[in-house]
Design a protein around this motif. Structure first.
Motif, PDB file in Angstrom:
ATOM      1  N   TYR A 303      -4.511 -38.277  -1.349  1.00 48.07           N
ATOM      2  CA  TYR A 303      -4.183 -36.928  -0.875  1.00 48.07           C
ATOM      3  C   TYR A 303      -3.108 -36.320  -1.763  1.00 48.07           C
ATOM      4  O   TYR A 303      -2.144 -37.000  -2.145  1.00 48.07           O
ATOM      5  CB  TYR A 303      -3.699 -36.955   0.569  1.00 48.07           C
ATOM      6  CG  TYR A 303      -4.703 -37.548   1.536  1.00 48.07           C
ATOM      7  CD1 TYR A 303      -5.686 -36.748   2.107  1.00 48.07           C
ATOM      8  CD2 TYR A 303      -4.666 -38.898   1.873  1.00 48.07           C
ATOM      9  CE1 TYR A 303      -6.608 -37.285   3.003  1.00 48.07           C
ATOM     10  CE2 TYR A 303      -5.576 -39.438   2.761  1.00 48.07           C
ATOM     11  CZ  TYR A 303      -6.544 -38.630   3.315  1.00 48.07           C
ATOM     12  OH  TYR A 303      -7.452 -39.163   4.189  1.00 48.07           O
ATOM     13  N   THR A 304      -3.290 -35.059  -2.049  1.00 49.82           N
ATOM     14  CA  THR A 304      -2.305 -34.302  -2.825  1.00 49.82           C
ATOM     15  C   THR A 304      -2.102 -32.947  -2.158  1.00 49.82           C
ATOM     16  O   THR A 304      -3.073 -32.235  -1.883  1.00 49.82           O
ATOM     17  CB  THR A 304      -2.770 -34.103  -4.276  1.00 49.82           C
ATOM     18  OG1 THR A 304      -3.000 -35.372  -4.887  1.00 49.82           O
ATOM     19  CG2 THR A 304      -1.719 -33.343  -5.074  1.00 49.82           C
ATOM     20  N   TRP A 305      -0.857 -32.625  -1.909  1.00 52.10           N
ATOM     21  CA  TRP A 305      -0.500 -31.325  -1.333  1.00 52.10           C
ATOM     22  C   TRP A 305       0.116 -30.450  -2.414  1.00 52.10           C
ATOM     23  O   TRP A 305       0.809 -30.939  -3.304  1.00 52.10           O
ATOM     24  CB  TRP A 305       0.505 -31.485  -0.193  1.00 52.10           C
ATOM     25  CG  TRP A 305      -0.089 -31.979   1.091  1.00 52.10           C
ATOM     26  CD1 TRP A 305      -0.255 -33.275   1.478  1.00 52.10           C
ATOM     27  CD2 TRP A 305      -0.594 -31.171   2.159  1.00 52.10           C
ATOM     28  NE1 TRP A 305      -0.833 -33.337   2.713  1.00 52.10           N
ATOM     29  CE2 TRP A 305      -1.049 -32.058   3.171  1.00 52.10           C
ATOM     30  CE3 TRP A 305      -0.708 -29.805   2.370  1.00 52.10           C
ATOM     31  CZ2 TRP A 305      -1.605 -31.602   4.352  1.00 52.10           C
ATOM     32  CZ3 TRP A 305      -1.253 -29.360   3.565  1.00 52.10           C
ATOM     33  CH2 TRP A 305      -1.698 -30.247   4.533  1.00 52.10           C
ATOM     34  N   GLY A 329      -2.379 -38.685   4.716  1.00 59.45           N
ATOM     35  CA  GLY A 329      -2.434 -37.316   4.212  1.00 59.45           C
ATOM     36  C   GLY A 329      -1.621 -36.319   4.992  1.00 59.45           C
ATOM     37  O   GLY A 329      -1.546 -35.135   4.609  1.00 59.45           O
ATOM     38  N   THR A 330      -0.999 -36.733   6.072  1.00 58.35           N
ATOM     39  CA  THR A 330      -0.195 -35.806   6.875  1.00 58.35           C
ATOM     40  C   THR A 330       1.086 -35.431   6.144  1.00 58.35           C
ATOM     41  O   THR A 330       1.776 -36.288   5.604  1.00 58.35           O
ATOM     42  CB  THR A 330       0.145 -36.432   8.231  1.00 58.35           C
ATOM     43  OG1 THR A 330      -1.063 -36.764   8.908  1.00 58.35           O
ATOM     44  CG2 THR A 330       0.951 -35.467   9.089  1.00 58.35           C
ATOM     45  N   LEU A 331       1.372 -34.145   6.152  1.00 54.00           N
ATOM     46  CA  LEU A 331       2.604 -33.627   5.536  1.00 54.00           C
ATOM     47  C   LEU A 331       3.579 -33.254   6.640  1.00 54.00           C
ATOM     48  O   LEU A 331       3.198 -32.577   7.604  1.00 54.00           O
ATOM     49  CB  LEU A 331       2.297 -32.431   4.645  1.00 54.00           C
ATOM     50  CG  LEU A 331       3.476 -31.806   3.890  1.00 54.00           C
ATOM     51  CD1 LEU A 331       3.033 -31.352   2.500  1.00 54.00           C
ATOM     52  CD2 LEU A 331       4.043 -30.601   4.636  1.00 54.00           C
ATOM     53  N   GLU A 332       4.825 -33.674   6.491  1.00 57.62           N
ATOM     54  CA  GLU A 332       5.829 -33.421   7.522  1.00 57.62           C
ATOM     55  C   GLU A 332       7.030 -32.697   6.931  1.00 57.62           C
ATOM     56  O   GLU A 332       7.553 -33.084   5.882  1.00 57.62           O
ATOM     57  CB  GLU A 332       6.285 -34.738   8.157  1.00 57.62           C
ATOM     58  CG  GLU A 332       7.317 -34.523   9.274  1.00 57.62           C
ATOM     59  CD  GLU A 332       7.853 -35.841   9.800  1.00 57.62           C
ATOM     60  OE1 GLU A 332       7.668 -36.118  10.987  1.00 57.62           O
ATOM     61  OE2 GLU A 332       8.464 -36.585   9.004  1.00 57.62           O
ATOM     62  N   ILE A 333       7.441 -31.644   7.622  1.00 55.86           N
ATOM     63  CA  ILE A 333       8.672 -30.915   7.307  1.00 55.86           C
ATOM     64  C   ILE A 333       9.617 -31.140   8.487  1.00 55.86           C
ATOM     65  O   ILE A 333       9.394 -30.595   9.573  1.00 55.86           O
ATOM     66  CB  ILE A 333       8.407 -29.420   7.095  1.00 55.86           C
ATOM     67  CG1 ILE A 333       7.327 -29.205   6.027  1.00 55.86           C
ATOM     68  CG2 ILE A 333       9.690 -28.697   6.697  1.00 55.86           C
ATOM     69  CD1 ILE A 333       6.942 -27.752   5.838  1.00 55.86           C
TER      70      ILE A 333
END
Length: 479
Positions: A303-305, A329-333
């Motif tokens: 995965y690439t964001w 693949g989950t993106l966290e802020i």
């Protein structure tokens, strides 16, 4: 030694030069932000173009070359039309200081090679028109920096090779139209074509080329036709191939598929397409988690964001924005800020099957407004005020007829009783008066006697206060 120009002359020249800066050239037509210099036979660019220009039309002229920084004085330039000129090449840095450019029309010129420095710095470019030139080759890095590109037209040229490998999900997340029709391509790197993002494959036009008939070529177009791509269905008869590369042995392979009956096309597999743009709205300071769920399934996915600032975010990448990418693949802020707003693009890549899919999420971070008064308290206060008003209306309004005693009417004065006057009523002389005289100026005032029961009989009696019945004679008779 005396100066050739007096101080007054120098000041005047400076004022003249300053006044001519940014004025409309005499051969052009200018409006508020549009400069039209088309069909003027220009061989070079006009001088002193207005820096407020947003749209510049230089089409239908004789421009043969553009040097470095030709449009550097136009920082607000959005649309540039250079169609139908005689351009053969572009100098290095020709679009310097024009990063706001979104529409570029270079069609119907004489360009032969599209070098990679031609379009440097145009990261906001959305539409590129290069059809009807003489382009034979497109260098590998020509489209690399065009991250906002949506539509690119290369038709009606002489292209034999095209760098499909340079177009990927993370490099061109918005590209939906790539027109390479009516060129001279005979063979294509079909593995690179199948690895293109789904949105690019759907908008890839390859008709009217000189493709050689082969199973790998037929398999790609057959799958596109089964999926209903408009680029294939709208130009069914224009898709031809050459048997053994012989120009005279052309066949419409989508109409006549018997030639490919021995080819193994496989089953129709749903091609991973870019997920529709999702919208997410959060408050500043909240934690945000963006998943990368696509049509791809498997444990060997990478995965690439890509952040709104065009920064690549992976599980192993280092960044100073406190943004984390997990193995799934989950993106966290952890704590979202207003600067974190924008479109986040996730690319899932299956290296084993050479497939990829894209998910896009538009994140909007809202700064909370100060809560001056709670809505619940406002509702409660309104109810209390309404109740008080109702009670005031019920208990403080003026008393009506049934709830209080009305004031007595003013007493009418009654004259005193005189016994002498009562005898005159029964006087027999009254009956002997002239009736004609008795009706003249006569007024009768009397009080009805009270009725009292005595020994079973009713009789008239006078009140204890002795109300009187008085007769008075006027000038004309009894009153």
């Amino acid at each position: 030694m005396t100066s050739l120009f007096s101080p007054d002359t120098v000041v005047l020249l400076c004022l003249l030069l300053h006044s001519t800066e940014g004025t409309c050239p005499s051969i052009c037509l200018c409006t508020s932000d549009t400069l039209s210099c088309g069909s003027q036979g220009l061989t070079r660019l006009p001088l002193l173009l207005p820096p407020t220009t947003v749209t510049l039309d230089l089409s239908y002229n004789r421009l043969g070359w553009l040097g470095p920084g030709s449009f550097s004085s136009l920082p607000k330039l959005d649309t540039l039309r250079l169609a139908n000129n005689q351009l053969t090449t572009l100098g290095h840095g020709v679009f310097q200081n024009t990063s706001s450019l979104r529409h570029l029309d270079l069609s119907s010129n004489r360009l032969r090679v599209l070098e990679q420095h031609f379009l440097q710095g145009l990261w906001r470019l959305e539409e590129l028109l290069l059809y009807n030139n003489r382009i034979t080759r497109v260098e590998g890095g020509t489209l690399s920096g065009l991250s906002s590109l949506r539509k690119a037209y290369f038709s009606l040229n002489q292209v034999t090779e095209f760098p499909f490998f340079s177009i990927q999900d993370h490099s061109h997340p918005f590209l939906t139209m790539l027109d390479l029709s009516s060129n001279r391509m005979t063979t294509l790197p079909w593995e690179d074509v199948k690895a293109l993002p789904g949105s690019v494959q759907k908008g890839l036009y390859l008709h009217n080329n000189s493709l050689v008939c082969e199973c790998s070529m037929y398999s790609v177009f057959w799958h596109w036709e089964q999926r209903g791509f408009d680029s294939v269905r709208d130009f069914t008869d224009e898709h031809t191939c050459l048997i053994y590369g012989e120009p005279r042995a052309s066949v419409r392979f989508l109409r006549h598929s018997l030639y490919f009956q021995n080819c193994t096309v496989g089953k129709v597999v749903s091609l991973p397409m870019a997920v529709l743009l999702s919208n997410l709205m959060v408050n500043e300071g909240e934690r945000v988690r963006l998943d990368c769920q696509t049509s791809l399934r498997g444990k060997e996915l990478s995965y690439t964001w890509v952040s709104p600032n065009q920064e690549y975010l992976t599980q192993t990448s280092f960044n100073d924005t406190l943004i984390n990418v997990f193995p799934n693949g989950t993106l966290e802020i952890p704590a979202a800020k207003v600067n974190d707003s924008g479109v986040y693009v996730c690319t899932a890549l299956d290296h084993k099957h050479m497939l990829n899919a894209t998910r896009e999420v538009n994140v909007t971070v809202i700064r909370p407004m100060p809560d001056t008064f709670n809505t619940g308290y406002t509702t409660l206060l309104g109810c209390v005020v309404t109740l008080v008003v109702i009670l005031m209306y019920l208990y403080l309004t003026p008393c009506r007829c049934g709830c209080c005693k009305q004031p007595l009417p003013p007493a009418i004065p009654i004259p005193a009783y005189d016994p002498n006057t009562l005898a005159s009523i029964f006087s027999p002389t009254l009956s002997h008066r002239d009736p004609t005289k008795a009706n003249i100026n006569k007024r009768v005032v009397f009080m009805e006697p009270l009725m009292e029961e005595h020994n079973g009989d009713l009789r008239a009696t006078l009140a204890r206060e002795q109300p009187t019945l008085q007769w008075e004679w006027g000038a004309s008779g009894l009153s």
